[in-house]
Design a protein around this motif. Structure first.
Motif, short mmCIF file in Angstrom:
data_model
loop_
_atom_site.label_atom_id
_atom_site.label_comp_id
_atom_site.label_asym_id
_atom_site.label_seq_id
_atom_site.Cartn_x
_atom_site.Cartn_y
_atom_site.Cartn_z
N GLN A 1 0.84 -1.19 0.00
CA GLN A 1 0.00 0.00 0.00
C GLN A 1 0.89 1.25 0.00
OE1 GLN A 1 -3.34 -0.46 -0.31
NE2 GLN A 1 -2.79 -2.62 -0.38
N GLU A 2 0.29 2.38 -0.28
CA GLU A 2 1.04 3.64 -0.43
C GLU A 2 1.84 4.00 0.83
OE1 GLU A 2 0.01 8.35 -0.99
OE2 GLU A 2 -1.30 6.87 -1.94
N ASN A 3 1.29 3.76 2.00
CA ASN A 3 1.95 4.16 3.24
C ASN A 3 2.74 3.03 3.91
OD1 ASN A 3 1.12 6.87 3.22
ND2 ASN A 3 -0.88 6.29 3.99
N ASP A 4 2.99 1.96 3.20
CA ASP A 4 3.73 0.83 3.77
C ASP A 4 5.23 1.08 3.79
OD1 ASP A 4 1.50 -0.75 4.20
OD2 ASP A 4 1.72 -1.87 2.33
N LYS A 5 5.86 0.55 4.80
CA LYS A 5 7.32 0.45 4.83
C LYS A 5 7.64 -0.98 4.45
CE LYS A 5 8.54 4.06 8.02
NZ LYS A 5 9.41 4.81 7.15
N ILE A 6 8.68 -1.17 3.63
CA ILE A 6 9.03 -2.49 3.13
C ILE A 6 10.42 -2.86 3.63
CG2 ILE A 6 9.41 -3.89 1.07
CD1 ILE A 6 7.59 -1.85 -0.39
N PHE A 7 10.52 -4.09 4.11
CA PHE A 7 11.79 -4.63 4.60
C PHE A 7 11.99 -6.01 4.00
CE2 PHE A 7 9.78 -2.17 7.95
CZ PHE A 7 10.75 -1.21 8.21
N GLU A 8 13.21 -6.42 3.96
CA GLU A 8 13.51 -7.81 3.61
C GLU A 8 14.58 -8.30 4.57
OE1 GLU A 8 14.76 -10.71 -0.08
OE2 GLU A 8 14.04 -8.70 -0.50
N ASP A 9 14.29 -9.40 5.23
CA ASP A 9 15.27 -10.01 6.13
C ASP A 9 15.20 -11.51 5.96
OD1 ASP A 9 17.24 -9.70 8.33
OD2 ASP A 9 15.78 -10.96 9.38
N ASN A 10 16.36 -12.13 5.85
CA ASN A 10 16.45 -13.58 5.76
C ASN A 10 15.63 -14.12 4.58
OD1 ASN A 10 17.41 -16.06 6.49
ND2 ASN A 10 16.26 -16.21 8.40
N GLY A 11 15.53 -13.33 3.51
CA GLY A 11 14.82 -13.76 2.32
C GLY A 11 13.31 -13.61 2.39
N VAL A 12 12.79 -12.97 3.44
CA VAL A 12 11.35 -12.76 3.60
C VAL A 12 11.05 -11.27 3.42
CG1 VAL A 12 9.38 -12.92 5.18
CG2 VAL A 12 11.13 -14.72 5.17
N LYS A 13 10.10 -10.98 2.53
CA LYS A 13 9.69 -9.59 2.28
C LYS A 13 8.55 -9.24 3.24
CE LYS A 13 11.05 -9.59 -2.50
NZ LYS A 13 10.69 -9.33 -3.87
N ILE A 14 8.73 -8.15 3.96
CA ILE A 14 7.77 -7.74 4.99
C ILE A 14 7.25 -6.35 4.66
CG2 ILE A 14 7.48 -7.25 7.44
CD1 ILE A 14 9.91 -9.14 7.88
N VAL A 15 5.93 -6.16 4.79
CA VAL A 15 5.34 -4.83 4.67
C VAL A 15 4.65 -4.49 6.00
CG1 VAL A 15 5.06 -4.74 2.18
CG2 VAL A 15 3.26 -5.72 3.55
N VAL A 16 4.80 -3.23 6.39
CA VAL A 16 4.22 -2.74 7.64
C VAL A 16 3.66 -1.35 7.38
CG1 VAL A 16 4.68 -2.17 10.06
CG2 VAL A 16 6.00 -3.97 8.96
N ASP A 17 2.43 -1.09 7.83
CA ASP A 17 1.90 0.26 7.68
C ASP A 17 2.65 1.18 8.65
OD1 ASP A 17 0.01 0.83 10.20
OD2 ASP A 17 -0.21 -1.27 9.60
N LYS A 18 2.67 2.48 8.32
CA LYS A 18 3.47 3.44 9.10
C LYS A 18 3.09 3.46 10.58
CE LYS A 18 4.95 6.66 5.54
NZ LYS A 18 4.92 8.03 5.06
N LYS A 19 1.80 3.39 10.87
CA LYS A 19 1.35 3.44 12.27
C LYS A 19 1.89 2.24 13.04
CE LYS A 19 -2.81 3.26 15.06
NZ LYS A 19 -4.23 2.96 15.02
N SER A 20 1.78 1.06 12.48
CA SER A 20 2.25 -0.16 13.15
C SER A 20 3.76 -0.17 13.29
CB SER A 20 1.80 -1.41 12.39
OG SER A 20 0.40 -1.53 12.41
N PHE A 21 4.44 0.41 12.31
CA PHE A 21 5.90 0.41 12.32
C PHE A 21 6.46 1.01 13.61
CE2 PHE A 21 9.89 2.67 11.34
CZ PHE A 21 10.69 1.58 11.09
N LEU A 22 5.82 2.06 14.11
CA LEU A 22 6.29 2.71 15.34
C LEU A 22 6.33 1.74 16.52
CD1 LEU A 22 4.33 6.07 15.00
CD2 LEU A 22 6.74 5.66 14.49
#
Length: 109
Positions: free
Chosen positions: A51-72
């Motif tokens: 989604q537009e406000n998601d933060k994207i990470f990749e660790d250990n070969g897994v792609k993770i998305v987190v919305d900005k509010k949850s990221f905090l």
């Protein structure tokens, strides 16, 4: 950043494949919502889109998305998997949580 343990990665790939997702291109969506016995609870799903406000990470070969509010709430968290006799499943080791419940599915700050 959210980290993924080796055991969690294996289970994520297995479950994504079982549910028709591709672990190399699709995402694990991690979030926080109100509720649970400690005030906030973790939410984990699979997703094919970011989604537009998601933060994207990749660790250990897994792609993770987190919305900005949850990221905090989730900065520095490690996703683990426990398949022992207690059958916990996915466990969030969150250094930001002051208090967690016995089931490990909710927390407070």
């Amino acid at each position: 950043m959210i980290k993924v343990s080796d055991t969690a990665k294996k289970k994520v790939v297995e479950l994504m494949t079982d549910d028709g997702f591709n672990a190399t291109t699709d995402y694990v969506r991690v979030g926080v919502k109100s509720g649970g016995c400690s005030g906030l609870s973790y939410d984990l799903n699979f997703d094919k889109e970011q989604q537009e406000n998601d933060k994207i990470f990749e660790d250990n070969g897994v792609k993770i998305v987190v919305d900005k509010k949850s990221f905090l709430y989730l900065v520095g968290t490690t996703l683990e998997y426990s398949g022992g006799l207690n059958g916990k499943g996915f466990v969030f080791n969150n250094p930001n949580a002051n208090r967690t419940c016995g089931c490990g599915e909710s927390f407070s700050l």
